[in-house]
Scaffold this active site. Structure first.
Site, PDB file in Angstrom:
ATOM      1  N   LYS A  22       0.835  -1.218   0.000  1.00  0.00           N
ATOM      2  CA  LYS A  22       0.000   0.000   0.000  1.00  0.00           C
ATOM      3  C   LYS A  22       0.866   1.263   0.000  1.00  0.00           C
ATOM      4  O   LYS A  22       0.659   2.156  -0.806  1.00  0.00           O
ATOM      5  CB  LYS A  22      -0.894   0.000   1.250  1.00  0.00           C
ATOM      6  CG  LYS A  22      -1.580   1.327   1.494  1.00  0.00           C
ATOM      7  CD  LYS A  22      -2.444   1.319   2.740  1.00  0.00           C
ATOM      8  CE  LYS A  22      -1.720   1.554   4.047  1.00  0.00           C
ATOM      9  NZ  LYS A  22      -1.499   2.950   4.432  1.00  0.00           N
ATOM     10  N   ASN A  23       1.829   1.318   0.922  1.00  0.00           N
ATOM     11  CA  ASN A  23       2.570   2.567   1.102  1.00  0.00           C
ATOM     12  C   ASN A  23       3.606   2.826   0.017  1.00  0.00           C
ATOM     13  O   ASN A  23       4.215   3.897  -0.012  1.00  0.00           O
ATOM     14  CB  ASN A  23       3.206   2.616   2.494  1.00  0.00           C
ATOM     15  CG  ASN A  23       2.140   2.807   3.576  1.00  0.00           C
ATOM     16  OD1 ASN A  23       0.987   3.121   3.274  1.00  0.00           O
ATOM     17  ND2 ASN A  23       2.522   2.598   4.826  1.00  0.00           N
ATOM     18  N   CYS A 117      -5.334  13.002  13.377  1.00  0.00           N
ATOM     19  CA  CYS A 117      -5.826  11.651  13.078  1.00  0.00           C
ATOM     20  C   CYS A 117      -5.679  10.774  14.304  1.00  0.00           C
ATOM     21  O   CYS A 117      -5.108  11.188  15.315  1.00  0.00           O
ATOM     22  CB  CYS A 117      -5.145  11.094  11.841  1.00  0.00           C
ATOM     23  SG  CYS A 117      -3.779  10.035  12.117  1.00  0.00           S
ATOM     24  N   ARG A 122       0.290  14.548  13.350  1.00  0.00           N
ATOM     25  CA  ARG A 122       0.760  14.361  11.978  1.00  0.00           C
ATOM     26  C   ARG A 122       0.715  15.635  11.130  1.00  0.00           C
ATOM     27  O   ARG A 122       0.008  15.704  10.126  1.00  0.00           O
ATOM     28  CB  ARG A 122      -0.023  13.227  11.311  1.00  0.00           C
ATOM     29  CG  ARG A 122       0.092  11.923  12.072  1.00  0.00           C
ATOM     30  CD  ARG A 122      -0.614  10.796  11.400  1.00  0.00           C
ATOM     31  NE  ARG A 122       0.116  10.296  10.245  1.00  0.00           N
ATOM     32  CZ  ARG A 122      -0.345   9.315   9.475  1.00  0.00           C
ATOM     33  NH1 ARG A 122      -1.500   8.765   9.715  1.00  0.00           N
ATOM     34  NH2 ARG A 122       0.355   8.894   8.447  1.00  0.00           N
ATOM     35  N   ASP A 305       4.439   0.626  12.103  1.00  0.00           N
ATOM     36  CA  ASP A 305       3.258  -0.048  11.554  1.00  0.00           C
ATOM     37  C   ASP A 305       3.153  -1.512  11.986  1.00  0.00           C
ATOM     38  O   ASP A 305       2.167  -2.187  11.659  1.00  0.00           O
ATOM     39  CB  ASP A 305       3.262   0.040  10.012  1.00  0.00           C
ATOM     40  CG  ASP A 305       3.008   1.456   9.532  1.00  0.00           C
ATOM     41  OD1 ASP A 305       2.518   2.283  10.326  1.00  0.00           O
ATOM     42  OD2 ASP A 305       3.303   1.746   8.355  1.00  0.00           O
ATOM     43  N   ARG A 397      -8.582  -0.538   4.499  1.00  0.00           N
ATOM     44  CA  ARG A 397      -7.692   0.467   3.896  1.00  0.00           C
ATOM     45  C   ARG A 397      -6.347  -0.147   3.554  1.00  0.00           C
ATOM     46  O   ARG A 397      -5.661   0.356   2.669  1.00  0.00           O
ATOM     47  CB  ARG A 397      -7.456   1.610   4.887  1.00  0.00           C
ATOM     48  CG  ARG A 397      -8.704   2.370   5.213  1.00  0.00           C
ATOM     49  CD  ARG A 397      -8.388   3.521   6.091  1.00  0.00           C
ATOM     50  NE  ARG A 397      -7.383   4.359   5.455  1.00  0.00           N
ATOM     51  CZ  ARG A 397      -6.886   5.450   5.997  1.00  0.00           C
ATOM     52  NH1 ARG A 397      -7.293   5.835   7.172  1.00  0.00           N
ATOM     53  NH2 ARG A 397      -5.987   6.159   5.359  1.00  0.00           N
TER      54      ARG A 397
HETATM   55  N1  EPU Z   1       5.975  14.826  10.865  1.00  0.00           N
HETATM   56  C1  EPU Z   1       6.039  16.163  11.168  1.00  0.00           C
HETATM   57  N2  EPU Z   1       5.980  17.060  10.111  1.00  0.00           N
HETATM   58  C2  EPU Z   1       5.862  16.660   8.826  1.00  0.00           C
HETATM   59  C3  EPU Z   1       5.813  15.288   8.539  1.00  0.00           C
HETATM   60  C4  EPU Z   1       5.874  14.372   9.580  1.00  0.00           C
HETATM   61  O1  EPU Z   1       6.144  16.553  12.324  1.00  0.00           O
HETATM   62  O2  EPU Z   1       5.806  17.527   7.939  1.00  0.00           O
HETATM   63  C5  EPU Z   1       6.042  13.846  11.974  1.00  0.00           C
HETATM   64  C6  EPU Z   1       4.775  12.999  12.111  1.00  0.00           C
HETATM   65  O3  EPU Z   1       3.794  13.673  12.856  1.00  0.00           O
HETATM   66  C7  EPU Z   1       5.296  11.752  12.778  1.00  0.00           C
HETATM   67  C8  EPU Z   1       6.706  11.602  12.182  1.00  0.00           C
HETATM   68  O4  EPU Z   1       7.036  12.880  11.657  1.00  0.00           O
HETATM   69  O5  EPU Z   1       5.397  11.957  14.144  1.00  0.00           O
HETATM   70  C9  EPU Z   1       6.835  10.576  11.056  1.00  0.00           C
HETATM   71  O6  EPU Z   1       5.788  10.748  10.138  1.00  0.00           O
HETATM   72  P1  EPU Z   1       5.917  10.415   8.595  1.00  0.00           P
HETATM   73  O7  EPU Z   1       5.798  11.690   7.837  1.00  0.00           O
HETATM   74  O8  EPU Z   1       7.107   9.574   8.327  1.00  0.00           O
HETATM   75  O9  EPU Z   1       4.596   9.564   8.362  1.00  0.00           O
HETATM   76  P2  EPU Z   1       3.759   9.546   7.040  1.00  0.00           P
HETATM   77  O10 EPU Z   1       4.649   9.762   5.890  1.00  0.00           O
HETATM   78  O11 EPU Z   1       2.580  10.424   7.208  1.00  0.00           O
HETATM   79  C10 EPU Z   1       4.048   7.003   6.488  1.00  0.00           C
HETATM   80  C11 EPU Z   1       3.125   5.837   6.297  1.00  0.00           C
HETATM   81  C12 EPU Z   1       2.537   5.447   7.644  1.00  0.00           C
HETATM   82  C13 EPU Z   1       3.696   5.073   8.576  1.00  0.00           C
HETATM   83  C14 EPU Z   1       4.679   6.258   8.686  1.00  0.00           C
HETATM   84  C15 EPU Z   1       5.903   5.960   9.503  1.00  0.00           C
HETATM   85  C16 EPU Z   1       2.325   6.173   4.047  1.00  0.00           C
HETATM   86  C17 EPU Z   1       1.205   6.505   3.136  1.00  0.00           C
HETATM   87  N3  EPU Z   1       2.075   6.214   5.364  1.00  0.00           N
HETATM   88  O12 EPU Z   1       3.243   8.059   7.019  1.00  0.00           O
HETATM   89  O13 EPU Z   1       1.712   4.296   7.433  1.00  0.00           O
HETATM   90  O14 EPU Z   1       3.209   4.766   9.849  1.00  0.00           O
HETATM   91  O15 EPU Z   1       5.108   6.653   7.361  1.00  0.00           O
HETATM   92  O16 EPU Z   1       6.583   4.867   8.978  1.00  0.00           O
HETATM   93  O17 EPU Z   1       3.406   5.859   3.592  1.00  0.00           O
HETATM   94  C18 EPU Z   1      -0.016   2.791   7.892  1.00  0.00           C
HETATM   95  O18 EPU Z   1       0.236   2.222   6.810  1.00  0.00           O
HETATM   96  O19 EPU Z   1      -0.801   2.279   8.756  1.00  0.00           O
HETATM   97  C19 EPU Z   1       0.601   4.073   8.188  1.00  0.00           C
HETATM   98  C20 EPU Z   1       0.128   4.900   9.127  1.00  0.00           C
END
Ligand code: EPU
Length: 417
Positions: A22-23, A117, A122, A305, A397
């Site tokens: 998915k990701n 969320c 996030r 995850d 999802r």
């Molecule tokens: N963060 C910030 N600012 C930003 C971006 C992130 O503070 O601009 C913080 C977030 O709040 C969090 C940390 O950085 O505390 C890491 O977040 P990240 O941005 O890496 O998460 P994401 O990209 O939104 C993806 C996966 C998630 C997975 C995380 C961590 C996708 C679509 N989603 O989310 O997947 O948990 O990386 O590995 O790739 C899931 O599949 O269940 C899922 C939640």
């Protein structure tokens, strides 16, 4: 149809094929925005988030077709509406992945700000700061991010913290920027590498994906390509944990053991026997698992995850385990529900202390997010009697046909409304 009813007690046995990730599929689909040519993506999992992404791209004027199962063909030659509306973004935070590609290709984007969320605040500040560093003008008004840039300019961007979709957004934007972009403290997740490989197949010049410094030399235009999405490491890990919890022998095919080191190491500590081949993993678990402590962190460390699933495993394990969540500030929503099944878990800040008990008993529990729902299904597989997991749309999802796959392995599980 929004509940799963699980009757615990059956060990899992047999073979299961793992779906596409998915990701990885989500950012790869949004990469279609970057070119006027057609993109053919194979091994796309059949999931609700994929359908949402296809709907999001379609309303922009992108032509999206699903000619056969697990294949999506896209063509953004007539992209006319660079908008990601609130109604779609609120159902899927990964919609933010269109921001970088839209500014890079159209010079403009309006993307709804994702709200909070279930697992944490996030924010997307790093996506925005990175695009600003590349010369985009960004305003936030009426709940929307409005970004404009004639042509993005290459820049050196040091990310404050490791962000997976942030790295992906900026890598896509930089592919069409003028000059070279260097992303430092970039995410090293395998899904980032998969996206980079798809972009390379489209003509992008990217080096260093999989390390924490990614260098992207912008090009004038990208072209069409055919690309196969990598296997889902979290689905793989979830089936491994399910087998370790129920006892049994399962062979997982169409997967990649090489990107699961942290998870496999922890499972071996539980006493499970695991053999890894090139694209298959076999697991044999004959006894009650031993408790395993862990701490989540960006790849290659233990993935957030998989945290909820290991909390479920520890709930029935022999011994006490300490699980620390360092990525998201509110990712223990499953604990309350596991307690309703009889689990003994205390949470203090970002740490859960779990004392294993072999006696979980079925009850009705509520899924709060994708991985929390997986954790509750796993607990249901070992609880006495019937566990009803409510709000199962969260599970849809991210897990393709989970009840069919588990049933084929001998679990007693069915869907009901
Ligand atoms: N963060 C910030 N600012 C930003 C971006 C992130 O503070 O601009 C913080 C977030 O709040 C969090 C940390 O950085 O505390 C890491 O977040 P990240 O941005 O890496 O998460 P994401 O990209 O939104 C993806 C996966 C998630 C997975 C995380 C961590 C996708 C679509 N989603 O989310 O997947 O948990 O990386 O590995 O790739 C899931 O599949 O269940 C899922 C939640």
């Amino acid at each position: 149809m929004d509940k799963l009813i699980v009757e615990g007690g059956n060990p899992l046995a047999g073979e299961v094929s793992i779906s596409g990730a998915k990701n990885a599929a989500l950012p790869i689909l949004t990469a279609a925005i970057l070119t006027e040519d057609a993109l053919r993506i194979e091994n796309v999992p059949e999931l609700r988030d994929i359908a949402t992404t296809c709907a999001l791209l379609t309303q922009m004027g992108i032509w999206v077709r699903r000619p056969e199962p697990r294949v999506v063909e896209l063509s953004a030659h007539a992209l006319s509406n660079p908008l990601a509306p609130y109604d779609l973004v609120k159902t899927m935070r990964a919609s933010i992945l269109v921001l970088g590609p839209l500014v890079a290709r159209c010079g403009e984007a309006r993307v709804s700000l994702p709200g909070g969320c279930a697992i944490g605040l996030r924010p997307v500040d790093l996506h925005i700061k990175g695009l600003q560093a590349m010369g985009a003008e960004i305003d936030i008004d009426h709940g929307y991010i409005h970004a404009r840039a004639k042509r993005l300019q290459g820049a050196r961007i040091v990310l404050d913290l490791v962000t997976v979709t942030g790295t992906e957004n900026l890598m896509m934007a930089a592919s069409l920027a003028e000059g070279t972009t260097i992303l430092e403290n970039a995410a090293r997740e395998p899904e980032v590498v998969d996206l980079a490989q798809c972009l390379q197949a489209m003509g992008a010049r990217i080096k260093g994906a999989g390390t924490d410094v990614i260098t992207i030399e912008g090009v004038e235009r990208l072209h069409g390509a055919t690309f196969k999405v990598m296997p889902d490491r979290i689905e793989t890990g979830t089936f491994l944990v399910a087998t370790a919890m129920t006892g049994g022998r399962v062979v997982l095919t169409d997967t990649r053991p090489d990107i699961l080191d942290a998870v496999i190491t922890k499972l071996r500590e539980t006493g499970a026997l695991i053999e890894a081949g090139n694209d298959a993993i076999s697991i044999c678990a004959d006894t009650r698992p031993l408790a395993v402590g862990l701490r989540t962190a960006p790849y290659p460390a233990f993935p957030t995850d998989m945290q909820a699933q290991f909390v479920a495993l520890n709930a029935i394990a022999e011994g006490t385990a300490i699980v620390t969540e360092t990525i998201f500030e509110n990712r223990f929503m499953h604990v309350q529900e596991l307690r309703r099944l009889g689990a003994e878990i205390e949470v203090e800040g970002n740490t859960a202390v779990i004392t294993g008990t072999p006696n979980l008993a079925g009850a009705t529990v509520m899924a709060t997010d994708l991985r929390a729902s997986a954790c509750l299904v796993l607990a249901g597989l070992v609880a006495r009697g019937e566990t009803v997991v409510d709000r199962i749309y969260h599970l849809d999802r991210g897990y393709q046909a989970i009840e069919a796959k588990l049933s084929a392995l001998g679990a007693r599980i069915r869907r009901a409304s």
